[in-house]
Design an enzyme around this catalytic site. Structure first.
Site, PDB file in Angstrom:
ATOM      1  N   GLU A  91       0.749  -1.208  -0.026  1.00  0.00           N
ATOM      2  CA  GLU A  91      -0.069   0.071  -0.034  1.00  0.00           C
ATOM      3  C   GLU A  91       0.975   1.243   0.111  1.00  0.00           C
ATOM      4  O   GLU A  91       0.510   2.128  -0.545  1.00  0.00           O
ATOM      5  CB  GLU A  91      -0.895  -0.125   1.218  1.00  0.00           C
ATOM      6  CG  GLU A  91      -2.316  -1.154   1.214  1.00  0.00           C
ATOM      7  CD  GLU A  91      -1.713  -2.457   1.406  1.00  0.00           C
ATOM      8  OE1 GLU A  91      -0.562  -2.555   1.905  1.00  0.00           O
ATOM      9  OE2 GLU A  91      -2.483  -3.392   1.098  1.00  0.00           O
ATOM     10  N   PHE A 114      -8.740  -2.550   1.613  1.00  0.00           N
ATOM     11  CA  PHE A 114      -9.553  -2.433   2.783  1.00  0.00           C
ATOM     12  C   PHE A 114      -9.049  -1.223   3.865  1.00  0.00           C
ATOM     13  O   PHE A 114      -7.730  -0.898   3.778  1.00  0.00           O
ATOM     14  CB  PHE A 114      -9.499  -3.683   3.701  1.00  0.00           C
ATOM     15  CG  PHE A 114     -10.323  -4.706   3.273  1.00  0.00           C
ATOM     16  CD1 PHE A 114     -11.865  -5.137   3.635  1.00  0.00           C
ATOM     17  CD2 PHE A 114     -10.076  -5.921   2.072  1.00  0.00           C
ATOM     18  CE1 PHE A 114     -12.657  -6.040   3.155  1.00  0.00           C
ATOM     19  CE2 PHE A 114     -10.579  -6.618   1.891  1.00  0.00           C
ATOM     20  CZ  PHE A 114     -12.193  -6.933   2.193  1.00  0.00           C
ATOM     21  N   PHE A 117      -5.882  -1.718   5.596  1.00  0.00           N
ATOM     22  CA  PHE A 117      -4.337  -1.618   4.806  1.00  0.00           C
ATOM     23  C   PHE A 117      -4.075  -0.271   4.398  1.00  0.00           C
ATOM     24  O   PHE A 117      -3.049  -0.033   3.729  1.00  0.00           O
ATOM     25  CB  PHE A 117      -4.786  -2.375   3.424  1.00  0.00           C
ATOM     26  CG  PHE A 117      -5.362  -3.992   3.618  1.00  0.00           C
ATOM     27  CD1 PHE A 117      -5.447  -4.298   4.826  1.00  0.00           C
ATOM     28  CD2 PHE A 117      -5.856  -4.676   2.773  1.00  0.00           C
ATOM     29  CE1 PHE A 117      -5.809  -5.720   5.047  1.00  0.00           C
ATOM     30  CE2 PHE A 117      -6.407  -5.735   2.909  1.00  0.00           C
ATOM     31  CZ  PHE A 117      -6.507  -6.548   4.210  1.00  0.00           C
ATOM     32  N   TYR A 119      -3.226   1.617   6.715  1.00  0.00           N
ATOM     33  CA  TYR A 119      -1.990   1.797   7.779  1.00  0.00           C
ATOM     34  C   TYR A 119      -0.695   1.623   7.285  1.00  0.00           C
ATOM     35  O   TYR A 119       0.156   2.553   7.528  1.00  0.00           O
ATOM     36  CB  TYR A 119      -2.549   0.982   8.925  1.00  0.00           C
ATOM     37  CG  TYR A 119      -3.550   0.998   9.813  1.00  0.00           C
ATOM     38  CD1 TYR A 119      -3.850   2.427  10.261  1.00  0.00           C
ATOM     39  CD2 TYR A 119      -4.644   0.121  10.221  1.00  0.00           C
ATOM     40  CE1 TYR A 119      -4.851   2.806  10.818  1.00  0.00           C
ATOM     41  CE2 TYR A 119      -5.723   0.361  10.990  1.00  0.00           C
ATOM     42  CZ  TYR A 119      -5.833   1.654  11.392  1.00  0.00           C
ATOM     43  OH  TYR A 119      -6.935   1.988  12.009  1.00  0.00           O
ATOM     44  N   HIS A 160     -10.289  -5.274   8.471  1.00  0.00           N
ATOM     45  CA  HIS A 160     -11.123  -4.972   7.461  1.00  0.00           C
ATOM     46  C   HIS A 160     -12.442  -4.444   7.964  1.00  0.00           C
ATOM     47  O   HIS A 160     -13.488  -4.296   7.219  1.00  0.00           O
ATOM     48  CB  HIS A 160     -11.621  -6.558   6.877  1.00  0.00           C
ATOM     49  CG  HIS A 160     -10.546  -7.338   6.290  1.00  0.00           C
ATOM     50  ND1 HIS A 160      -9.407  -7.697   7.034  1.00  0.00           N
ATOM     51  CD2 HIS A 160     -10.367  -7.700   4.974  1.00  0.00           C
ATOM     52  CE1 HIS A 160      -8.555  -8.392   6.037  1.00  0.00           C
ATOM     53  NE2 HIS A 160      -9.188  -8.221   4.960  1.00  0.00           N
TER      54      HIS A 160
END
Lengths: 356, 340
Positions: A91, A114, A117, A119, A160
């Site tokens: 990501e 999600f 993700f 982060y 999620h």
């Protein structure tokens, strides 16, 4: 605009295949249609790619698969693998790549699969995406719309079901928006994609498959909107909680309580004037969100309402929120997310509040 | 399978003379900037002493009509070689504006980047943009041995290799990441060796030999321009100075070890070569230093003359389209601070 991309675009456009299933059409004709939020978002992306030759869609599995939620379904077939492309599974890489593409004059629409993700990408989001325009004194604006399937409600694995709005809203240089229904989803995504600043677009994944009317003319897309007018109390929400608050308002009406539901839509910039306008009429406010309570966006809403309506408020602003706990497993999800009972209890506390 | 790059076209005699003049200008400015900090002219500076060949040589190889460089906070020599407005560059070290006041777009040099490894992915994205637009530009991403530990650098190399992005990852392996030596930082001892794992062509050069650096960078840029995907150049050099003007290298390395490890001074190396090959004489050398001193004096005046930016600018560049909230904060600030 470079010629090659134009040629690619026109070539790809002739090879299009209709993505997804045909939408339902209602009696009012093609201007008003019934779409799921997934379809509405898919169309918004397709229409953006069609209208803006510099727009790019990128992320994990957004190509052939069409994304894990099928939001990008059919887009690669229609617009080609240069404009809609899969990235490796990282990501920070997706966001860093998008920033570089924006520096090269593109308008990237990255997806992180999600909420949780996002982060791994926070360094790129906070230190880079939110600051590049500032750092470069306007030389490198960041027309990047980051789509984040957000919030809970689908019995998903850990990470999620997160609500990241308080974090994103706190970051200078980002704008944050969350649609509540297909109409808002289509038009807010089109608007975000056309903006010169970075926008975090938080999609309420629990609402992806809910259908609603999408009209050609959405009215103003700035600030908040009154989703249901009322007299006795303002219920403030965004994303998936708007639909829940509308249910609550319906139930409250049976007891003669007229609840106004304010769909905040833009979480940054937050529409302080709309909060003041509504609460100055109803004199009571309850804010609802899924994210943890402490320093959640509800605290900002409560502060703005209090600052602007202190003299007319009949009760402290009530916050009905998630708890200060890691987002729980699916079995406990309904205990964590504000439910109808908890919101009704909050309304009751505000209505029954007496000074002293 | 990774290809190994062979060094490209070495600089000719005229270019070597120009490289020397650039390196002397950079050396003198770098040493002067530390003095500026000690004198209170600037609050901080990250010296690149010893890295002149790596910085000048790599930037010298760029085609400024097409390419774009992504610096860290220790690329003064790159900026000077690229012809960047140096008062605007030093504005970052004067705490005038974080990214510097130079025009990054016209300069082909991204704003100064303080996050270690933060801009490496941007270089990949910019490079991929060249591919999408069918343009010949190559991105040159600067980072160091310390940054090579960052996950973003791995992601950048993997993305670039998968996407065949025209980006040169230029590592200045200067032996130290603040207090940590390379052997405690870079497993395997070489960033260039890692390129093989990504299927990226790489070359490791003597970063103190400016001719070698120019050749290697030219080869890497040509490799990218030919559509072969990314390349890695690892320039082995030595950070002769402190990490920054706030650093105290005496706490982690001795003067004796500095002398033993620093290798040949890159400016001395080129001077001796020019003299030995008859490409320059003492008068040329002296003139280079005299010009460097004059340049520094002019620049010092310009930097001293850089006033603070107006406070309202705090708010001006947050967004392209400012929000009412921010306008309100700006107005409140002006009212209370400028009595506007």
């Amino acid at each position: 605009m470079p010629d090659q991309l134009t040629r690619d675009l026109s070539r790809d456009s002739t090879e299009r295949s209709t993505p997804g299933s045909a939408p339902d059409r209602d009696a009012e004709g093609p201007a008003t249609r019934v779409l799921s939020m997934q379809q509405a978002l898919n169309e918004a992306l397709a229409d953006t790619l069609e209208a803006d030759p510099r727009a790019l869609v990128l992320g994990e599995d957004v190509g052939l698969l069409g994304g894990v939620f099928r939001i990008t379904d059919g887009l690669q077939q229609r617009f080609g693998a240069q404009r809609v492309f899969d990235t490796p599974l990282a990501e920070s890489g997706i966001l860093g790549l998008s920033i570089g593409l924006a520096m090269a004059g593109f308008h990237p629409l990255p997806e992180v699969q999600f909420d949780g993700f996002a982060y791994p990408a926070v360094n790129q989001i906070i230190c880079q995406l939110g600051r590049m325009n500032y750092r470069s004194r306007g030389a490198f604006p960041m027309p990047v719309t980051l789509r984040v399937p957000s919030f809970g409600g689908i019995r998903a694995p850990e990470h999620h079901g997160e609500s990241l709005e308080a974090m994103f809203v706190h970051v200078p240089g980002l704008k944050v928006v969350s649609p509540a229904d297909p109409q808002q989803a289509y038009h807010l995504l089109r608007k975000a994609a056309g903006m010169p600043d970075p926008v975090i677009f938080m999609e309420p994944k629990a609402r992806y498959w809910q259908k609603g009317e999408v009209t050609a003319d959405p009215g103003s897309l700035d600030g908040a909107r009154i989703a249901r007018p009322g007299k006795h109390l303002t219920l403030i929400a965004w994303g998936a909680m708007v639909a829940r608050c509308l249910q609550v308002a319906e139930l409250a009406a049976e007891d003669g309580i007229s609840v106004e539901v304010l769909d905040l839509r833009w979480l940054k910039p937050i529409d302080a004037a709309a909060l003041a306008e509504s609460v100055s009429r109803t004199r009571r406010a309850v804010v609802v969100h899924e994210g943890p309570r402490t320093a959640g966006l509800g605290a900002e809403v409560a502060a703005l309402v209090t600052e602007q309506c202190f003299g007319t408020l009949r009760a402290p602003v009530e916050r009905i929120t998630g708890f200060d706990v890691p987002y729980p497993s699916g079995d406990l999800e309904d205990e964590y997310i504000p439910n109808i009972d908890r919101i009704l209890f909050g309304i009751q506390r505000v209505l029954e509040y007496r000074r002293g | 399978m990774a290809l190994t790059l062979d060094a490209g076209t070495a600089p000719d005699a005229g270019e070597l003379r120009e490289l020397f003049r650039l390196m002397v200008a950079v050396r003198h400015l770098d040493v002067s900037a530390i003095a500026w900090q000690r004198q209170g002219l600037i609050p901080g500076y990250a010296p690149e002493l010893g890295q002149e060949a790596a910085q000048v040589g790599s930037a010298f190889a760029l085609d400024l009509a097409t390419d774009f460089a992504f610096p860290t906070y220790r690329e003064m020599g790159v900026a000077r070689t690229m012809g960047v407005d140096m008062a605007g560059y030093m504005a970052s070290h004067k705490a005038t504006w974080h990214g510097g006041l130079y025009d990054p777009e016209a300069s082909r040099l991204a704003p100064i980047q303080a996050v270690v490894g933060g801009s490496v992915l941007h270089a990949v994205g910019w490079a991929h943009g060249q591919t999408l637009d069918g343009l010949p530009g190559v991105a040159l991403s600067y980072f160091g041995d310390g940054a090579s530990s960052q996950g973003d650098v791995h992601e950048a190399m993997n993305f670039a290799a998968v996407m065949k992005a025209p980006v040169v990852f230029f590592i200045q392996n200067n032996g130290w990441a603040i207090s940590l030596p390379t052997e405690a930082q870079v497993a395997g001892g070489s960033v260039a060796a890692r390129a093989a794992g990504y299927g990226i062509s790489s070359i490791r050069v003597d970063g103190n030999d400016v001719a070698a650096v120019v050749g290697a960078t030219r080869a890497a840029l040509a490799h990218c321009r030919a559509g072969h995907g990314p390349a890695v150049v690892e320039a082995m050099t030595y950070r002769r100075g402190p990490h920054s003007t706030s650093d105290d290298p005496g706490r982690y390395r001795s003067l004796a070890s500095e002398r033993a490890d620093a290798g040949t001074d890159p400016v001395d190396l080129l001077r001796e070569r020019l003299l030995a090959d008859g490409l320059a004489d003492a008068a040329f050398i002296d003139a280079a230093w005299a010009d460097a001193r004059a340049e520094e004096e002019t620049l010092r005046t310009a930097v001293a003359g850089l006033g603070s930016r107006p406070g309202a600018e705090m708010f001006d560049f947050v967004f392209s389209e400012p929000t009412d909230t921010l306008r309100g904060q700006s107005a409140a600030w002006r009212k209370e601070s400028e009595h506007a």
